[in-house]
Motif scaffolding. Structure first.
Motif, mmCIF file in Angstrom:
data_model
loop_
_atom_site.group_PDB
_atom_site.id
_atom_site.type_symbol
_atom_site.label_atom_id
_atom_site.label_comp_id
_atom_site.label_asym_id
_atom_site.label_seq_id
_atom_site.Cartn_x
_atom_site.Cartn_y
_atom_site.Cartn_z
ATOM 1 N N ARG A 235 0.804 -1.232 0.000
ATOM 2 C CA ARG A 235 0.000 0.000 0.000
ATOM 3 C C ARG A 235 0.835 1.278 0.000
ATOM 4 N N CYS A 236 2.146 1.169 -0.160
ATOM 5 C CA CYS A 236 3.022 2.342 -0.136
ATOM 6 C C CYS A 236 3.810 2.434 -1.436
ATOM 7 N N GLY A 237 4.466 3.572 -1.659
ATOM 8 C CA GLY A 237 5.371 3.675 -2.791
ATOM 9 C C GLY A 237 4.979 4.713 -3.815
ATOM 10 N N LEU A 257 -8.218 -2.226 -5.135
ATOM 11 C CA LEU A 257 -8.814 -3.534 -4.869
ATOM 12 C C LEU A 257 -7.757 -4.603 -4.605
ATOM 13 N N ASP A 258 -6.565 -4.396 -5.140
ATOM 14 C CA ASP A 258 -5.484 -5.352 -4.917
ATOM 15 C C ASP A 258 -4.801 -5.182 -3.562
ATOM 16 N N VAL A 259 -5.062 -4.069 -2.889
ATOM 17 C CA VAL A 259 -4.448 -3.806 -1.585
ATOM 18 C C VAL A 259 -5.270 -4.505 -0.500
ATOM 19 N N PRO A 294 -20.162 -5.072 0.904
ATOM 20 C CA PRO A 294 -19.730 -3.740 1.336
ATOM 21 C C PRO A 294 -20.692 -2.640 0.912
ATOM 22 N N THR A 295 -20.588 -1.521 1.623
ATOM 23 C CA THR A 295 -21.234 -0.274 1.230
ATOM 24 C C THR A 295 -20.154 0.673 0.708
ATOM 25 N N LEU A 296 -20.576 1.792 0.164
ATOM 26 C CA LEU A 296 -19.607 2.787 -0.286
ATOM 27 C C LEU A 296 -18.838 3.381 0.888
ATOM 28 N N ALA A 297 -19.414 3.386 2.075
ATOM 29 C CA ALA A 297 -18.668 3.831 3.252
ATOM 30 C C ALA A 297 -17.503 2.887 3.544
ATOM 31 N N ASP A 298 -17.696 1.591 3.317
ATOM 32 C CA ASP A 298 -16.591 0.642 3.474
ATOM 33 C C ASP A 298 -15.481 0.922 2.460
ATOM 34 N N TRP A 299 -15.869 1.261 1.248
ATOM 35 C CA TRP A 299 -14.890 1.608 0.210
ATOM 36 C C TRP A 299 -14.114 2.866 0.608
ATOM 37 N N GLU A 300 -14.837 3.848 1.122
ATOM 38 C CA GLU A 300 -14.184 5.074 1.570
ATOM 39 C C GLU A 300 -13.177 4.765 2.679
ATOM 40 N N ASP A 301 -13.567 3.938 3.633
ATOM 41 C CA ASP A 301 -12.643 3.527 4.697
ATOM 42 C C ASP A 301 -11.412 2.836 4.120
ATOM 43 N N HIS A 302 -11.645 1.946 3.157
ATOM 44 C CA HIS A 302 -10.531 1.198 2.592
ATOM 45 C C HIS A 302 -9.523 2.133 1.922
ATOM 46 N N LEU A 303 -10.010 3.140 1.225
ATOM 47 C CA LEU A 303 -9.099 4.057 0.542
ATOM 48 C C LEU A 303 -8.229 4.837 1.520
ATOM 49 N N THR A 305 -6.729 3.557 3.929
ATOM 50 C CA THR A 305 -5.665 2.668 4.406
ATOM 51 C C THR A 305 -4.595 2.438 3.340
ATOM 52 N N LEU A 306 -4.656 3.169 2.239
ATOM 53 C CA LEU A 306 -3.609 3.145 1.226
ATOM 54 C C LEU A 306 -2.678 4.323 1.483
ATOM 55 N N PHE A 307 -1.361 4.098 1.379
ATOM 56 C CA PHE A 307 -0.411 5.136 1.764
ATOM 57 C C PHE A 307 0.657 5.414 0.704
ATOM 58 N N PRO A 308 0.317 5.516 -0.574
ATOM 59 C CA PRO A 308 1.338 5.874 -1.556
ATOM 60 C C PRO A 308 1.788 7.318 -1.371
#
Length: 446
Positions: A235-237, A257-259, A294-303, A305-308
């Motif tokens: 999730r970084c880079g 989606l791959d993260v 999932p809901t769109l709120a779950d998608w928002e949460d997931h995004l 947790t990505l740290f590029p």
């Protein structure tokens, strides 16, 4: 475009793309959001401040409510504050972060920063604690850092050591400053993302402000950036795929989606889904919640947790800079606003980086973290590149017509000498500090 409701169920990949695309805004509606973190330390001992107690982080947050901040609680404890579109949140070891409101002009953003300084100084003085803006804690060992009682941090604390050696250092001993900016449409997002990624190592060098680890020079100008290089590679880079011909909203969604996931919110519960797949969640096969979708709120949460180095949500986040002195916190939004919010400046910047290759940028990221402005790229130092890029940013701000260009003065002074903030600290360490890093708490505290 009307943003989808966060409670809306996700029916397929197109919903995820539409959620990000809904962030597109006309240029007249573009805003600037500045975020910055700082360490809280005990003025008597210089040790990090824990959450509990009459002089702890929770007491600090509660003290801030006198200024109209509304508490945000989790399990009955105050873990954040909100006011007028802004928030004060806690990083894992109690680093305080101001997440600024989206504002139209840099003067407004800088006024917000200065108002925040006045408020936190008042409370800090009463508690006899200090605030320090550097990229990496200069003295404390990892084991000495406190942990805040936030459920998401407990999940990340368990998972991080499985995906790199420095994830816990990133969580507890680092501080950064970032700016959040808008895009007009998919093509504009791609151009801004590519310029942001290509020039992120330059920003890292200009803002390099973390040369010490556990009381000694680390050999790195930005040890914070070095830590990110060994933190959960999923999730970084630098997002090499962003320079491909197929880059767009859909390609970023496929990357996200791959993260692997971290967690899921369900009411007051935070469910540990660390390492699990959002694709499985969409198919109703998530081990943490079998049979649920999932809901769109779950998608928002997931995004989140990505740290590029540059992150896309419904806006673009520039994430490559160390925290620094108060007077330089307005410089980062000025740098990126000047480059990205004026069409002519963005065109010039895009032409400048048009043939830069992802492999080159990955190497430059490491060299910038280690050597700062002395790092070399294509036969020139980053000092040379800074002297080429900063005039573009200045012209971009001038074209906006709001008298914002002076916010670049501190960066231009750094580029003029080729000496980063880390260089200044190292010079002091080998000179007037007589090898005692603790002086940084005296000279660099807010």
């Amino acid at each position: 475009m009307t943003p989808p409701d966060g409670s809306q169920p996700v029916t397929g990949r197109d919903d995820l793309v539409a959620w990000i695309e809904a962030g597109s805004k006309a240029p007249a509606d573009w805003r600037i959001g500045t975020e910055h973190e700082k360490f809280v330390f005990d003025r008597r001992t210089l040790e990090p401040v824990g959450f509990d107690g009459p002089r702890g982080i929770e007491a600090f947050l509660e003290g801030m409510t006198r200024f109209g901040w509304t508490p945000v609680t989790e399990a009955g404890r105050t873990i954040a504050l909100k006011r007028d579109g802004a928030a004060i949140t806690l990083e894992p070891a109690g680093q305080l972060e101001l997440s600024g409101a989206p504002l139209e002009r840099l003067q407004q953003s800088c006024a917000e920063v200065n108002g925040h300084l006045a408020e936190v100084r008042e409370v800090a003085s009463e508690l006899d604690v200090g605030l320090l803006g550097v990229g990496f804690h200069p003295t404390a060992r990892r084991e000495a850092m406190p942990w805040m009682p936030k459920a998401r941090y407990a999940i990340m604390r368990r998972y991080m050591p499985t995906r790199g050696d420095h994830g816990l250092d990133m969580m507890t001993r680092s501080c950064g400053v970032q700016v959040n900016l808008d895009f007009a449409d998919e093509a504009d997002m791609v151009r801004k993302l590519r310029v942001g990624l290509a020039l992120q190592p330059l920003a890292t060098a200009l803002f390099a402000n973390s040369p010490f680890v556990e009381g000694s020079p680390s050999g790195w100008q930005s040890y914070r950036s070095r830590v990110w290089m060994d933190t959960d590679p999923d999730r970084c880079g630098m997002l090499a795929f962003a320079f491909g011909d197929d880059m767009g909203f859909e390609r970023y969604v496929d990357y996200a989606l791959d993260v692997p996931m971290y967690f899921i919110h369900r009411g007051e519960r935070l469910i540990d889904a660390a390492g699990q797949s959002f694709r499985d969640f969409m198919a109703g096969r998530l081990p943490a919640l079998p049979g649920e979708y999932p809901t769109l709120a779950d998608w928002e949460d997931h995004l989140t947790t990505l740290f590029p180095e540059v992150r896309i949500k419904r806006f673009i986040e520039m994430r490559g800079a160390d925290a620094g002195p108060w007077e330089r916190l307005c410089a980062l939004p000025a740098f990126w606003t000047g480059l990205l919010y004026d069409r002519r400046a963005l065109d010039q910047a895009y032409q400048l980086i048009a043939d830069w290759q992802p492999g080159e940028l990955a190497a430059l990221r490491a060299d910038a973290a280690r050597h700062g402005l002395a790092a070399r790229f294509r036969g020139e130092t980053l000092t040379d590149w800074a002297r080429r890029v900063l005039p573009i940013a200045r012209q971009g701000l001038a074209h906006r017509g709001w008298g914002e260009a002076h916010f670049l003065d501190s960066l231009e002074a750094i580029a003029a000498t080729g000496r980063t903030p880390s260089d200044e600290q190292l010079e002091a360490y080998h000179g007037r500090w007589h090898g005692d890093v603790r002086a940084v708490f005296r000279e660099y505290a807010y």
